[in-house]
Design a protein around this motif. Structure first.
Motif, PDB file in Angstrom:
ATOM      1  N   LYS A   6       0.843  -1.205   0.000  1.00 36.25           N
ATOM      2  CA  LYS A   6       0.000   0.000   0.000  1.00 36.25           C
ATOM      3  C   LYS A   6       0.876   1.253   0.000  1.00 36.25           C
ATOM      4  CE  LYS A   6      -3.495   2.359   2.761  1.00 36.25           C
ATOM      5  NZ  LYS A   6      -4.197   2.380   4.044  1.00 36.25           N
ATOM      6  N   THR A   7       1.956   1.225   0.782  1.00 35.86           N
ATOM      7  CA  THR A   7       2.869   2.369   0.825  1.00 35.86           C
ATOM      8  C   THR A   7       3.565   2.549  -0.521  1.00 35.86           C
ATOM      9  OG1 THR A   7       3.216   1.994   3.186  1.00 35.86           O
ATOM     10  CG2 THR A   7       4.826   3.369   2.049  1.00 35.86           C
ATOM     11  N   VAL A   8       3.951   1.447  -1.118  1.00 37.62           N
ATOM     12  CA  VAL A   8       4.591   1.516  -2.436  1.00 37.62           C
ATOM     13  C   VAL A   8       3.639   2.155  -3.447  1.00 37.62           C
ATOM     14  CG1 VAL A   8       5.471   0.167  -4.367  1.00 37.62           C
ATOM     15  CG2 VAL A   8       6.130  -0.420  -2.028  1.00 37.62           C
ATOM     16  N   ARG A   9       2.402   1.752  -3.432  1.00 36.62           N
ATOM     17  CA  ARG A   9       1.425   2.331  -4.370  1.00 36.62           C
ATOM     18  C   ARG A   9       1.201   3.816  -4.085  1.00 36.62           C
ATOM     19  NH1 ARG A   9      -0.491  -1.013  -7.792  1.00 36.62           N
ATOM     20  NH2 ARG A   9      -0.474  -3.241  -7.425  1.00 36.62           N
ATOM     21  N   HIS A  10       1.209   4.176  -2.802  1.00 41.34           N
ATOM     22  CA  HIS A  10       1.053   5.589  -2.437  1.00 41.34           C
ATOM     23  C   HIS A  10       2.233   6.416  -2.947  1.00 41.34           C
ATOM     24  CE1 HIS A  10      -0.236   9.063  -0.150  1.00 41.34           C
ATOM     25  NE2 HIS A  10       0.950   9.140   0.422  1.00 41.34           N
ATOM     26  N   ILE A  11       3.437   5.904  -2.755  1.00 38.41           N
ATOM     27  CA  ILE A  11       4.630   6.612  -3.239  1.00 38.41           C
ATOM     28  C   ILE A  11       4.585   6.722  -4.759  1.00 38.41           C
ATOM     29  CG2 ILE A  11       7.137   6.471  -3.449  1.00 38.41           C
ATOM     30  CD1 ILE A  11       7.120   5.117  -0.651  1.00 38.41           C
ATOM     31  N   ALA A  12       4.194   5.651  -5.416  1.00 41.10           N
ATOM     32  CA  ALA A  12       4.114   5.674  -6.885  1.00 41.10           C
ATOM     33  C   ALA A  12       3.078   6.688  -7.357  1.00 41.10           C
ATOM     34  CB  ALA A  12       3.772   4.283  -7.402  1.00 41.10           C
ATOM     35  N   ARG A  13       1.978   6.767  -6.645  1.00 45.29           N
ATOM     36  CA  ARG A  13       0.954   7.737  -7.025  1.00 45.29           C
ATOM     37  C   ARG A  13       1.474   9.163  -6.827  1.00 45.29           C
ATOM     38  NH1 ARG A  13      -3.031  10.632  -4.696  1.00 45.29           N
ATOM     39  NH2 ARG A  13      -2.662   9.795  -2.638  1.00 45.29           N
ATOM     40  N   LEU A  14       2.179   9.415  -5.724  1.00 38.70           N
ATOM     41  CA  LEU A  14       2.747  10.744  -5.489  1.00 38.70           C
ATOM     42  C   LEU A  14       3.765  11.108  -6.566  1.00 38.70           C
ATOM     43  CD1 LEU A  14       3.273  10.678  -1.621  1.00 38.70           C
ATOM     44  CD2 LEU A  14       1.522  11.931  -2.888  1.00 38.70           C
ATOM     45  N   ALA A  15       4.505  10.097  -7.020  1.00 38.03           N
ATOM     46  CA  ALA A  15       5.513  10.336  -8.064  1.00 38.03           C
ATOM     47  C   ALA A  15       4.905  10.277  -9.457  1.00 38.03           C
ATOM     48  CB  ALA A  15       6.632   9.301  -7.948  1.00 38.03           C
ATOM     49  N   ARG A  16       3.604  10.017  -9.499  1.00 38.09           N
ATOM     50  CA  ARG A  16       2.886   9.918 -10.777  1.00 38.09           C
ATOM     51  C   ARG A  16       3.518   8.859 -11.678  1.00 38.09           C
ATOM     52  NH1 ARG A  16      -0.515  14.631 -11.352  1.00 38.09           N
ATOM     53  NH2 ARG A  16      -0.037  16.076  -9.681  1.00 38.09           N
ATOM     54  N   ILE A  17       3.770   7.699 -11.055  1.00 34.95           N
ATOM     55  CA  ILE A  17       4.339   6.572 -11.772  1.00 34.95           C
ATOM     56  C   ILE A  17       3.318   5.435 -11.720  1.00 34.95           C
ATOM     57  CG2 ILE A  17       6.193   4.872 -11.831  1.00 34.95           C
ATOM     58  CD1 ILE A  17       7.961   6.925 -10.394  1.00 34.95           C
ATOM     59  N   ALA A  18       2.983   4.912 -12.865  1.00 34.75           N
ATOM     60  CA  ALA A  18       2.072   3.772 -12.918  1.00 34.75           C
ATOM     61  C   ALA A  18       2.883   2.503 -12.675  1.00 34.75           C
ATOM     62  CB  ALA A  18       1.394   3.712 -14.275  1.00 34.75           C
ATOM     63  N   VAL A  19       2.426   1.677 -11.722  1.00 37.16           N
ATOM     64  CA  VAL A  19       3.125   0.429 -11.436  1.00 37.16           C
ATOM     65  C   VAL A  19       2.120  -0.718 -11.513  1.00 37.16           C
ATOM     66  CG1 VAL A  19       4.941   1.428 -10.013  1.00 37.16           C
ATOM     67  CG2 VAL A  19       2.817   0.716  -8.948  1.00 37.16           C
ATOM     68  N   THR A  20       2.592  -1.821 -12.047  1.00 37.19           N
ATOM     69  CA  THR A  20       1.766  -3.028 -12.096  1.00 37.19           C
ATOM     70  C   THR A  20       1.885  -3.745 -10.758  1.00 37.19           C
ATOM     71  OG1 THR A  20       3.567  -4.375 -12.932  1.00 37.19           O
ATOM     72  CG2 THR A  20       2.184  -3.224 -14.572  1.00 37.19           C
ATOM     73  N   ASP A  21       1.091  -4.790 -10.582  1.00 39.23           N
ATOM     74  CA  ASP A  21       1.164  -5.555  -9.333  1.00 39.23           C
ATOM     75  C   ASP A  21       2.551  -6.170  -9.144  1.00 39.23           C
ATOM     76  OD1 ASP A  21      -1.454  -4.907  -8.793  1.00 39.23           O
ATOM     77  OD2 ASP A  21      -2.264  -6.798  -9.578  1.00 39.23           O
ATOM     78  N   ASP A  22       3.112  -6.709 -10.225  1.00 37.52           N
ATOM     79  CA  ASP A  22       4.449  -7.313 -10.134  1.00 37.52           C
ATOM     80  C   ASP A  22       5.502  -6.255  -9.794  1.00 37.52           C
ATOM     81  OD1 ASP A  22       3.446  -9.796 -10.699  1.00 37.52           O
ATOM     82  OD2 ASP A  22       3.842  -9.648 -12.865  1.00 37.52           O
ATOM     83  N   GLU A  23       5.389  -5.086 -10.434  1.00 37.80           N
ATOM     84  CA  GLU A  23       6.348  -4.017 -10.158  1.00 37.80           C
ATOM     85  C   GLU A  23       6.211  -3.530  -8.723  1.00 37.80           C
ATOM     86  OE1 GLU A  23       6.785  -1.941 -14.567  1.00 37.80           O
ATOM     87  OE2 GLU A  23       5.135  -1.350 -13.247  1.00 37.80           O
ATOM     88  N   ALA A  24       4.995  -3.447  -8.209  1.00 38.96           N
ATOM     89  CA  ALA A  24       4.784  -2.993  -6.832  1.00 38.96           C
ATOM     90  C   ALA A  24       5.433  -3.959  -5.849  1.00 38.96           C
ATOM     91  CB  ALA A  24       3.297  -2.844  -6.552  1.00 38.96           C
ATOM     92  N   ARG A  25       5.296  -5.254  -6.116  1.00 47.29           N
ATOM     93  CA  ARG A  25       5.924  -6.237  -5.215  1.00 47.29           C
ATOM     94  C   ARG A  25       7.448  -6.129  -5.278  1.00 47.29           C
ATOM     95  NH1 ARG A  25       1.225  -9.128  -6.524  1.00 47.29           N
ATOM     96  NH2 ARG A  25       2.095  -9.867  -8.489  1.00 47.29           N
ATOM     97  N   ALA A  26       7.969  -5.937  -6.493  1.00 49.99           N
ATOM     98  CA  ALA A  26       9.426  -5.800  -6.634  1.00 49.99           C
ATOM     99  C   ALA A  26       9.915  -4.526  -5.943  1.00 49.99           C
ATOM    100  CB  ALA A  26       9.803  -5.783  -8.107  1.00 49.99           C
ATOM    101  N   LEU A  27       9.184  -3.439  -6.126  1.00 46.54           N
ATOM    102  CA  LEU A  27       9.578  -2.171  -5.493  1.00 46.54           C
ATOM    103  C   LEU A  27       9.483  -2.264  -3.978  1.00 46.54           C
ATOM    104  CD1 LEU A  27       7.908   0.381  -7.915  1.00 46.54           C
ATOM    105  CD2 LEU A  27      10.347   0.030  -7.549  1.00 46.54           C
ATOM    106  N   GLN A  28       8.519  -3.021  -3.483  1.00 41.53           N
ATOM    107  CA  GLN A  28       8.381  -3.204  -2.036  1.00 41.53           C
ATOM    108  C   GLN A  28       9.668  -3.800  -1.462  1.00 41.53           C
ATOM    109  OE1 GLN A  28       5.085  -5.727  -1.017  1.00 41.53           O
ATOM    110  NE2 GLN A  28       5.566  -5.725   1.153  1.00 41.53           N
ATOM    111  N   GLY A  29      10.206  -4.793  -2.131  1.00 41.28           N
ATOM    112  CA  GLY A  29      11.452  -5.391  -1.661  1.00 41.28           C
ATOM    113  C   GLY A  29      12.626  -4.439  -1.776  1.00 41.28           C
ATOM    114  N   GLU A  30      12.688  -3.710  -2.889  1.00 41.54           N
ATOM    115  CA  GLU A  30      13.812  -2.790  -3.090  1.00 41.54           C
ATOM    116  C   GLU A  30      13.768  -1.641  -2.083  1.00 41.54           C
ATOM    117  OE1 GLU A  30      14.129  -1.469  -7.130  1.00 41.54           O
ATOM    118  OE2 GLU A  30      13.884  -3.490  -7.909  1.00 41.54           O
ATOM    119  N   LEU A  31      12.597  -1.075  -1.865  1.00 42.73           N
ATOM    120  CA  LEU A  31      12.488   0.032  -0.903  1.00 42.73           C
ATOM    121  C   LEU A  31      12.795  -0.437   0.513  1.00 42.73           C
ATOM    122  CD1 LEU A  31       9.345   1.928  -2.250  1.00 42.73           C
ATOM    123  CD2 LEU A  31      11.709   2.701  -2.289  1.00 42.73           C
TER     124      LEU A  31
END
Length: 95
Positions: A6-31
């Motif tokens: 949820k936080t990853v999606r919030h950050i992506a929305r603030l950055a105006r970046i569209a992320v897929t479910d797979d990308e959100a999971r990957a970004l969650q690990g990276e962040l």
């Protein structure tokens, strides 16, 4: 510290970046990894370290404080729209 999806999606929305479910999971690990690394930096004792702006000592490039194109007031005001006795004439801005 870890972030949830949820936080990853919030950050992506603030950055105006569209992320897929797979990308959100990957970004969650990276962040989470980035935040864990930053937490490790808190463990470093920096009490005797001077604040610095660069890891490499550099000297400021200095030049002589000399007039390079002065002493020719006529040339300085040559392109001025209005000049008087080698001075720029500007419109009055304060009444």
């Amino acid at each position: 510290m870890s972030v949830d999806e949820k936080t990853v999606r919030h950050i992506a929305r603030l950055a105006r970046i569209a992320v897929t479910d797979d990308e959100a999971r990957a970004l969650q690990g990276e962040l989470s990894a980035i935040l864990n690394w930053v937490e490790q930096l808190d463990e470093v004792d920096t009490s005797g370290v001077e604040p610095m702006t660069s890891v490499v000592a550099t000297a400021m490039k200095m030049r002589d404080d000399t007039v390079t194109d002065g002493n020719d007031p006529e040339a300085v005001v040559r392109n001025a729209p209005v000049s008087d006795d080698d001075y720029f004439v500007v419109p009055k801005v304060v009444e």
